[in-house]
Scaffold this motif. Structure first.
Motif, PDB file in Angstrom:
ATOM      1  N   ALA A 271      38.626  24.973  56.019  1.00 41.57           N
ATOM      2  CA  ALA A 271      39.521  23.916  55.547  1.00 41.57           C
ATOM      3  C   ALA A 271      40.376  23.363  56.685  1.00 41.57           C
ATOM      4  O   ALA A 271      40.608  22.155  56.783  1.00 41.57           O
ATOM      5  N   ILE A 272      40.832  24.246  57.576  1.00 41.94           N
ATOM      6  CA  ILE A 272      41.609  23.795  58.744  1.00 41.94           C
ATOM      7  C   ILE A 272      40.743  22.934  59.660  1.00 41.94           C
ATOM      8  O   ILE A 272      41.187  21.888  60.164  1.00 41.94           O
ATOM      9  N   ALA A 273      39.498  23.344  59.874  1.00 47.73           N
ATOM     10  CA  ALA A 273      38.603  22.563  60.731  1.00 47.73           C
ATOM     11  C   ALA A 273      38.325  21.189  60.139  1.00 47.73           C
ATOM     12  O   ALA A 273      38.347  20.178  60.860  1.00 47.73           O
ATOM     13  N   ALA A 274      38.071  21.123  58.832  1.00 47.80           N
ATOM     14  CA  ALA A 274      37.818  19.828  58.197  1.00 47.80           C
ATOM     15  C   ALA A 274      39.054  18.933  58.246  1.00 47.80           C
ATOM     16  O   ALA A 274      38.954  17.716  58.428  1.00 47.80           O
ATOM     17  N   HIS A 275      40.233  19.529  58.101  1.00 50.49           N
ATOM     18  CA  HIS A 275      41.468  18.743  58.177  1.00 50.49           C
ATOM     19  C   HIS A 275      41.688  18.192  59.580  1.00 50.49           C
ATOM     20  O   HIS A 275      42.128  17.046  59.740  1.00 50.49           O
ATOM     21  N   CYS A 276      41.374  18.988  60.607  1.00 54.05           N
ATOM     22  CA  CYS A 276      41.553  18.515  61.987  1.00 54.05           C
ATOM     23  C   CYS A 276      40.602  17.376  62.331  1.00 54.05           C
ATOM     24  O   CYS A 276      40.926  16.539  63.183  1.00 54.05           O
ATOM     25  N   LEU A 277      39.445  17.335  61.677  1.00 55.98           N
ATOM     26  CA  LEU A 277      38.489  16.269  61.945  1.00 55.98           C
ATOM     27  C   LEU A 277      38.679  15.053  61.049  1.00 55.98           C
ATOM     28  O   LEU A 277      37.981  14.043  61.241  1.00 55.98           O
ATOM     29  N   SER A 278      39.590  15.129  60.095  1.00 53.47           N
ATOM     30  CA  SER A 278      39.815  14.001  59.204  1.00 53.47           C
ATOM     31  C   SER A 278      40.460  12.844  59.965  1.00 53.47           C
ATOM     32  O   SER A 278      41.186  13.053  60.939  1.00 53.47           O
ATOM     33  N   PRO A 279      40.202  11.609  59.566  1.00 57.29           N
ATOM     34  CA  PRO A 279      40.771  10.454  60.280  1.00 57.29           C
ATOM     35  C   PRO A 279      42.297  10.444  60.292  1.00 57.29           C
ATOM     36  O   PRO A 279      42.909  10.042  61.282  1.00 57.29           O
ATOM     37  N   LYS A 280      42.928  10.896  59.216  1.00 57.19           N
ATOM     38  CA  LYS A 280      44.388  10.882  59.159  1.00 57.19           C
ATOM     39  C   LYS A 280      44.983  11.826  60.194  1.00 57.19           C
ATOM     40  O   LYS A 280      45.945  11.480  60.897  1.00 57.19           O
ATOM     41  N   ALA A 281      44.421  13.020  60.290  1.00 59.04           N
ATOM     42  CA  ALA A 281      44.946  13.980  61.249  1.00 59.04           C
ATOM     43  C   ALA A 281      44.721  13.514  62.689  1.00 59.04           C
ATOM     44  O   ALA A 281      45.603  13.626  63.542  1.00 59.04           O
ATOM     45  N   ARG A 282      43.551  12.952  62.975  1.00 58.16           N
ATOM     46  CA  ARG A 282      43.287  12.468  64.326  1.00 58.16           C
ATOM     47  C   ARG A 282      44.156  11.276  64.670  1.00 58.16           C
ATOM     48  O   ARG A 282      44.621  11.134  65.799  1.00 58.16           O
ATOM     49  N   HIS A 283      44.406  10.403  63.690  1.00 57.44           N
ATOM     50  CA  HIS A 283      45.291   9.269  63.936  1.00 57.44           C
ATOM     51  C   HIS A 283      46.722   9.719  64.181  1.00 57.44           C
ATOM     52  O   HIS A 283      47.433   9.147  65.020  1.00 57.44           O
ATOM     53  N   ARG A 284      47.143  10.752  63.473  1.00 56.54           N
ATOM     54  CA  ARG A 284      48.510  11.259  63.663  1.00 56.54           C
ATOM     55  C   ARG A 284      48.660  11.857  65.069  1.00 56.54           C
ATOM     56  O   ARG A 284      49.686  11.685  65.729  1.00 56.54           O
ATOM     57  N   VAL A 285      47.631  12.583  65.545  1.00 59.95           N
ATOM     58  CA  VAL A 285      47.699  13.170  66.867  1.00 59.95           C
ATOM     59  C   VAL A 285      47.729  12.093  67.939  1.00 59.95           C
ATOM     60  O   VAL A 285      48.494  12.163  68.901  1.00 59.95           O
ATOM     61  N   LYS A 286      46.908  11.059  67.812  1.00 57.40           N
ATOM     62  CA  LYS A 286      46.898   9.966  68.789  1.00 57.40           C
ATOM     63  C   LYS A 286      48.221   9.208  68.767  1.00 57.40           C
ATOM     64  O   LYS A 286      48.710   8.745  69.796  1.00 57.40           O
TER      65      LYS A 286
END
Length: 289
Positions: A271-286
């Motif tokens: 679940a953590i891996a799928a969340h890290c690859l989600s567009p929302k999480a990647r957009h938040r990191v960028k």
């Protein structure tokens, strides 16, 4: 078949079977097992007591099962930790995320590829396990039961590795954190048990430290082997019941609780891996960068 199989899993399996890496890895894995098994064979050859009592096959099977579990604990985290971080280092992760596949399918495909490679290594050990059946004292059900534990154990380690691979950019960092988490699962329950025994001896207080033992894969493996080989390992875990709140905890068959805990750890890591690859999480990191 092509439409139903996960595209990531299909690509990983094709790349695995078309390269020499899998062949060399399988040969090295079996070579290590064979060399490590030689002392076991020589010890059984000169131990006439085990041969006459009919426990030679059971003893050999138990020692090989422990050796296989150790090798899985060493090899699986390093392979799984590079599943997603390697895509990032090759700059192919963004291309993979631009497809129609969801992050969950990508993670499950990576998990399936990691587990498939480890199952191939495990199946390659069947000839060694068959020697235990040849000597007597081991049934086919016991062999299949051990392979069932290996499957759950591999799922847990692969899921932890994939979760770390999605969290960290570099493969070395992901592998190091994966081994640290696995080491924590091994050491923290034993340290807590020692502290609980010390507190009871000095202060007379009983702490429910047995509950942490469910996190330890070694305790789960020994309890599982005690379940399928009661004649050889009856009461093997009773030593940990001394000075604890639940005196009959380690005398009961709690192996299924260990498997359930390993399943929950695997689910949380995926679940953590799928969340890290989600567009929302990647957009938040960028955006934070």
């Amino acid at each position: 078949m092509r439409k139903t199989l996960n595209p990531v899993l299909r690509r990983e399996l094709l790349a695995m079977t078309r390269s020499w890496r899998l062949a060399w890895m399988l040969m090295g894995y079996l070579l290590v097992l064979a060399l490590a098994s030689l002392p076991l064979f020589f010890s059984l050859r000169y131990d006439t007591g085990n041969l006459l009592s009919g426990t030679a096959g059971s003893t050999l099977f138990l020692e090989l099962a422990c050796l296989q579990a150790v090798l899985l604990g060493v090899t699986v985290p390093s392979i799984a930790a590079s599943s997603i971080s390697a895509e990032r280092e090759k700059q192919t992760l963004d291309v993979l995320l631009c497809t129609r596949m969801s992050p969950r399918r990508i993670v499950l495909g990576k998990l399936g590829a990691s587990v498939a490679g480890m199952l191939l290594l495990t199946v390659g050990m069947l000839p060694l396990f068959s020697l235990g059946m040849l000597l007597g004292g081991v049934t086919l059900w016991q062999v299949l039961a051990v392979f069932g534990f290996y499957l759950v154990f591999t799922l847990m380690l692969s899921s932890i590795g994939i979760g770390c691979s999605a969290l960290f950019k570099r493969t070395r960092t992901a592998g190091l954190v994966t081994y640290l988490i696995f080491g924590a699962l091994l050491l923290i329950p034993f340290i807590a048990w020692l502290i609980g025994a010390l507190v009871e001896d000095t202060m007379g207080l009983q702490l429910p430290v047995e509950l942490l033992m469910w996190l330890n894969p070694v305790i789960g493996f020994v309890g599982y082997m005690e379940m399928i080989m009661p004649d050889l390992l009856d009461g093997a875990l009773s030593v940990f019941s001394t000075g604890t709140v639940y005196p009959d905890f380690f005398r009961a068959n709690t192996w299924w609780i260990h498997l359930a805990v390993e399943g929950l750890i695997a689910w949380g890591s995926l679940a953590i891996a799928a969340h890290c690859l989600s567009p929302k999480a990647r957009h938040r990191v960028k955006k934070e960068k």
